[in-house]
Design an enzyme around this catalytic site. Structure first.
Site, PDB file in Angstrom:
ATOM      1  N   LEU A 232       0.822  -1.200   0.000  1.00  0.00           N
ATOM      2  CA  LEU A 232       0.000   0.000   0.000  1.00  0.00           C
ATOM      3  C   LEU A 232       0.861   1.256   0.000  1.00  0.00           C
ATOM      4  O   LEU A 232       1.650   1.486   0.916  1.00  0.00           O
ATOM      5  CB  LEU A 232      -0.931  -0.006   1.221  1.00  0.00           C
ATOM      6  CG  LEU A 232      -1.711  -1.307   1.473  1.00  0.00           C
ATOM      7  CD1 LEU A 232      -2.666  -1.131   2.642  1.00  0.00           C
ATOM      8  CD2 LEU A 232      -2.444  -1.776   0.228  1.00  0.00           C
ATOM      9  N   ASP A 235       7.090   3.161  -1.671  1.00  0.00           N
ATOM     10  CA  ASP A 235       8.001   4.197  -2.154  1.00  0.00           C
ATOM     11  C   ASP A 235       8.081   4.101  -3.676  1.00  0.00           C
ATOM     12  O   ASP A 235       8.430   3.054  -4.222  1.00  0.00           O
ATOM     13  CB  ASP A 235       9.385   3.987  -1.537  1.00  0.00           C
ATOM     14  CG  ASP A 235      10.318   5.161  -1.787  1.00  0.00           C
ATOM     15  OD1 ASP A 235      10.143   5.863  -2.806  1.00  0.00           O
ATOM     16  OD2 ASP A 235      11.232   5.375  -0.966  1.00  0.00           O
TER      17      ASP A 235
END
Length: 338
Positions: A232, A235
Site C-alpha cells: 500500500l 516508495d
C-alpha cells in the site's frame, strides 16, 4: 534495533509478538537460530584471511546443507497450518495477512476487529515507525483489557504497570535512543488507542517487526502460508536508476507467490500512476497471479475499503484530493503443475 531474521520460518519465535496465541519459550531454553542482516552483509564484504580457505569452504558447505532442507520444512509448516482447526490457543496458528511496509499501522488496526481470529503482521524497515506501531498496538491492547476488566482502579493500575514494564523492556532492547518517540508522537499513540468499546480479538492478533521484506520474506513465511499480502502506497523511487529498489519486481513477485496460498489475494494501491502501471505490468506478466476485476471487489470486499481509506498515506491522498490506483491479484496454481 538490529535487523534480525530467523534462519527459516520454523525458527521464528512468535510468542513475543502474539503472546495470547503462542506459549512463551521455557525459562533457560536456547534461542532459536537467527541471522543478523547487518552482520551477515558486513561479513560478506570481508575477505577470508589467508590459510583459512578450507575452513571457509567447510563452513559454506555446512550452511548449504542447512538451507537445503528449508523449502521442505516450509512445506511441512504450511501443511500443519492448513490442518489447524483455527483455535486461538493453537501452537500451529500462523500469520495469514502480511502488510509489507506497514507505515503507521493503520491497515492492521482497521482489519484486526474484522478478522479477530486471523494473525496479521506488519513489516517495516524504518525503526521510528516500528517503535510507533509497537506502542500503538500496546496502547490499544491495554485500553481493551481495561474496558474488558470494567476499569476498576485496582485492575487499571495493574494493567498500567504491566504496560509500563513491557514498554521499558522494549526501550532497553532499542539500540538507538534517538529513534524513541517524542512527546507529541507519544500523545498521538495514546489518541490512536482511544477505543470506546471492547472489540473482537482486542488487537491481540496484530503485530509488527522491523525487517527488509525484499531480502528476507521467505525466512518468515512458509510456502502457501499467506492468504492476503498488501503493498500500500510503496516508495515510488521515481528516478530510473532507483527502479530496481521498487518493492514489486519479477523476481520478488515469485517470492510473494511462494508465500501466498492458492486463491490468496495480493493488494496494491498507490497515488503515483507510473508506479501503478509498473506494478500492474509486472503482476500481469507473472504466471502465478491473475488480475481481479475491480467490480468484483469494490463494495464487496471489506478489505478494499480499508486499503483505500484506513492507512495514514491513503488519508493524506484523500485530504489532498489526489487519485488512488488500485490493482488486486489472485494467486493461481502453477500451470506447469497440471
Amino acid at each position: 534495533m538490529p535487523l534480525e531474521y530467523p534462519l527459516n520460518p520454523g525458527a521464528m519465535d512468535w510468542s513475543r509478538l502474539y503472546p495470547d496465541y503462542f506459549p512463551a519459550a521455557p525459562s533457560g531454553a536456547s534461542e532459536p537460530p537467527a541471522i543478523s542482516g547487518e552482520a551477515s552483509e558486513a561479513n560478506e564484504a570481508v575477505p577470508a584471511p589467508a590459510g583459512e580457505d578450507d575452513a571457509c569452504a567447510a563452513s559454506a558447505d555446512g550452511l548449504k546443507r542447512k538451507l537445503a532442507g528449508e523449502i521442505e520444512l516450509s512445506m511441512t509448516l504450511a501443511k500443519k497450518a492448513k490442518a489447524d482447526g483455527g483455535d486461538s490457543g493453537s501452537e500451529e496458528k500462523a500469520v495469514e495477512f502480511a502488510d509489507i511496509g506497514c507505515g503507521y499501522g493503520g491497515l492492521l488496526v482497521a482489519l484486526a476487529p474484522l478478522y479477530p481470529d486471523t494473525l496479521m503482521l506488519g513489516m517495516e524497515i524504518r525503526t521510528k515507525l516500528v517503535n510507533y506501531v509497537q506502542k500503538r498496538i500496546e496502547a490499544l491492547r491495554t485500553i481493551q483489557d481495561k474496558l474488558d476488566a470494567g476499569i476498576s482502579s485496582e485492575a487499571a493500575a495493574k494493567l498500567d504497570q504491566d504496560a509500563a514494564n513491557r514498554n521499558l523492556h522494549q526501550s532497553n532492547e532499542a539500540d538507538d535512543e534517538e529513534e524513541d518517540l517524542n512527546e507529541d508522537e507519544k500523545r498521538k499513540v495514546e489518541e490512536a488507542g482511544e477505543t470506546k468499546a471492547v472489540v473482537d480479538g482486542k488487537y491481540k492478533n496484530i503485530a509488527v517487526v522491523r525487517m527488509n521484506a525484499m531480502k528476507y520474506l521467505p525466512n518468515f513465511f512458509a510456502k502457501g502460508q499467506l492468504s492476503k499480502i498488501f503493498f500500500l502506497f510503496p516508495d515510488p523511487h521515481f528516478k530510473k536508476r532507483k527502479h530496481k529498489a521498487r518493492i514489486i519486481s519479477s523476481s520478488l513477485i515469485s517470492e510473494y507467490a511462494f508465500a501466498t496460498k492458492i486463491g490468496g489475494i495480493c493488494y496494491t494501491i498507490t497515488d503515483v500512476e507510473d508506479l501503478h502501471l509498473w506494478m500492474k505490468a509486472h503482476l500481469d506478466s507473472h504466471p502465478l497471479f491473475e488480475r481481479i476485476p475491480d467490480d468484483e471487489l469494490l463494495g464487496k470486499d471489506p478489505v478494499v475499503e480499508a486499503v483505500f481509506n484506513c492507512t495514514e498515506e491513503g488519508r493524506k491522498v484523500t485530504r489532498n484530493k489526489g487519485q488512488k490506483f488500485l490493482a488486486c491479484y489472485r494467486r493461481i496454481s502453477d500451470p506447469y503443475d497440471n
